[in-house]
Design a protein around this motif. Sequence first.
Motif, PDB file in Angstrom:
ATOM      1  N   ASP A  39      45.985  66.382 -33.797  1.00 24.37           N
ATOM      2  CA  ASP A  39      45.263  66.743 -32.584  1.00 24.37           C
ATOM      3  C   ASP A  39      44.025  65.874 -32.462  1.00 24.37           C
ATOM      4  O   ASP A  39      43.162  65.901 -33.324  1.00 24.37           O
TER       5      ASP A  39
ATOM      6  N   ARG B 151      39.192  60.679 -20.672  1.00 23.59           N
ATOM      7  CA  ARG B 151      39.868  61.253 -21.841  1.00 23.59           C
ATOM      8  C   ARG B 151      39.094  62.467 -22.360  1.00 23.59           C
ATOM      9  O   ARG B 151      39.678  63.494 -22.712  1.00 23.59           O
TER      10      ARG B 151
ATOM     11  N   VAL C 225      39.773  65.366 -19.923  1.00 28.60           N
ATOM     12  CA  VAL C 225      41.144  65.868 -20.054  1.00 28.60           C
ATOM     13  C   VAL C 225      41.280  66.732 -21.306  1.00 28.60           C
ATOM     14  O   VAL C 225      41.889  67.812 -21.262  1.00 28.60           O
ATOM     15  N   TRP C 226      40.694  66.286 -22.406  1.00 31.63           N
ATOM     16  CA  TRP C 226      40.812  67.067 -23.639  1.00 31.63           C
ATOM     17  C   TRP C 226      39.980  68.344 -23.596  1.00 31.63           C
ATOM     18  O   TRP C 226      40.320  69.335 -24.238  1.00 31.63           O
TER      19      TRP C 226
ATOM     20  N   ARG D 291      42.408  70.678 -21.783  1.00 35.71           N
ATOM     21  CA  ARG D 291      43.807  70.618 -22.192  1.00 35.71           C
ATOM     22  C   ARG D 291      44.468  71.981 -22.325  1.00 35.71           C
ATOM     23  O   ARG D 291      45.685  72.085 -22.322  1.00 35.71           O
TER      24      ARG D 291
ATOM     25  N   LEU E  11      47.055  72.718 -19.857  1.00 36.29           N
ATOM     26  CA  LEU E  11      48.302  71.953 -19.921  1.00 36.29           C
ATOM     27  C   LEU E  11      48.924  72.083 -21.304  1.00 36.29           C
ATOM     28  O   LEU E  11      49.082  71.096 -22.036  1.00 36.29           O
TER      29      LEU E  11
ATOM     30  N   PRO F 101      49.631  64.795 -26.995  1.00 36.24           N
ATOM     31  CA  PRO F 101      48.541  63.811 -26.961  1.00 36.24           C
ATOM     32  C   PRO F 101      48.855  62.578 -26.119  1.00 36.24           C
ATOM     33  O   PRO F 101      47.992  62.096 -25.384  1.00 36.24           O
TER      34      PRO F 101
ATOM     35  N   LEU G  24      48.704  63.458 -22.407  1.00 29.47           N
ATOM     36  CA  LEU G  24      47.318  63.681 -22.003  1.00 29.47           C
ATOM     37  C   LEU G  24      46.567  62.361 -21.884  1.00 29.47           C
ATOM     38  O   LEU G  24      45.753  62.172 -20.979  1.00 29.47           O
ATOM     39  N   ASP G  25      46.867  61.433 -22.792  1.00 25.52           N
ATOM     40  CA  ASP G  25      46.209  60.138 -22.734  1.00 25.52           C
ATOM     41  C   ASP G  25      46.666  59.350 -21.502  1.00 25.52           C
ATOM     42  O   ASP G  25      45.861  58.660 -20.866  1.00 25.52           O
TER      43      ASP G  25
ATOM     44  N   VAL H 187      44.005  67.118 -13.936  1.00 30.65           N
ATOM     45  CA  VAL H 187      44.437  68.233 -14.791  1.00 30.65           C
ATOM     46  C   VAL H 187      44.820  69.433 -13.943  1.00 30.65           C
ATOM     47  O   VAL H 187      45.860  70.070 -14.162  1.00 30.65           O
TER      48      VAL H 187
END
Length: 224
Positions: A10, A54, A57-58, A61, A64, A69, A72-73, A116
């Motif tokens: 992660d 990034r 988004v994380w 997350r 989602l 990973p 998501l990237d 997202v």
Amino acid sequence: MIPAKVPDGDPITLAPDETDAPAERDWLATLASTGPDRDVALRDLHRLLVGAARHQVWRMRGQLPALGPESLDDLANCAADDALTVLLSKIGTFQGRSRFTTWAYKFAILQAANEVRRQAWSVREVELRDDAPDSRIPGPEAIAEATDLARAVRLAMHVALTGYQRRIAIAVLVDEVPIDVLADRLGTTRGALYKTLHVARSRIRAHLIASGHLQPNSISRGTS
């Protein structure tokens, strides 16, 4: 700003940091120029936007859970691409009140958050309901006034709004459908929906003032 890997795979993404940026340059002049200097600046700027996207988004997350990973990237990179396009179209609005990179990060963060939310809602149905849920509030008499106001708002939505305005208001304000997602589903624009919401809010306020639930001076500036 590549995410560091931990044993379970992660990524841990650090917040955007000005120290990650290249040495401060005259971004406006370089981006307005032509040739290799501009190309280098665009690559550096895109790298910074990817890092900011990034990070956002994380942070989100949890919305989602089905994406790993790599997905998501990919989402972050797509958001950075779009953010760069928007930034370049608005570069003339930069006023120098902050560092250029700080200003630029905002575009990536906003675009990543939109992506997202759009992805999270891609598998959800948007229901344009004509009625908001009943807002009865249990508890002591101290909250009776709040209960009365909630009922007055529901009445105002039916009396003061058109059916379309009511359905849009419920979708965005009650069901929390992201405005860009709703615009996509309805084949309209964010601007058109914002205009509908502005009119709806104004009509609801006017109805609540007429019914004695709000004072005229409770209307914030810029909403008339």
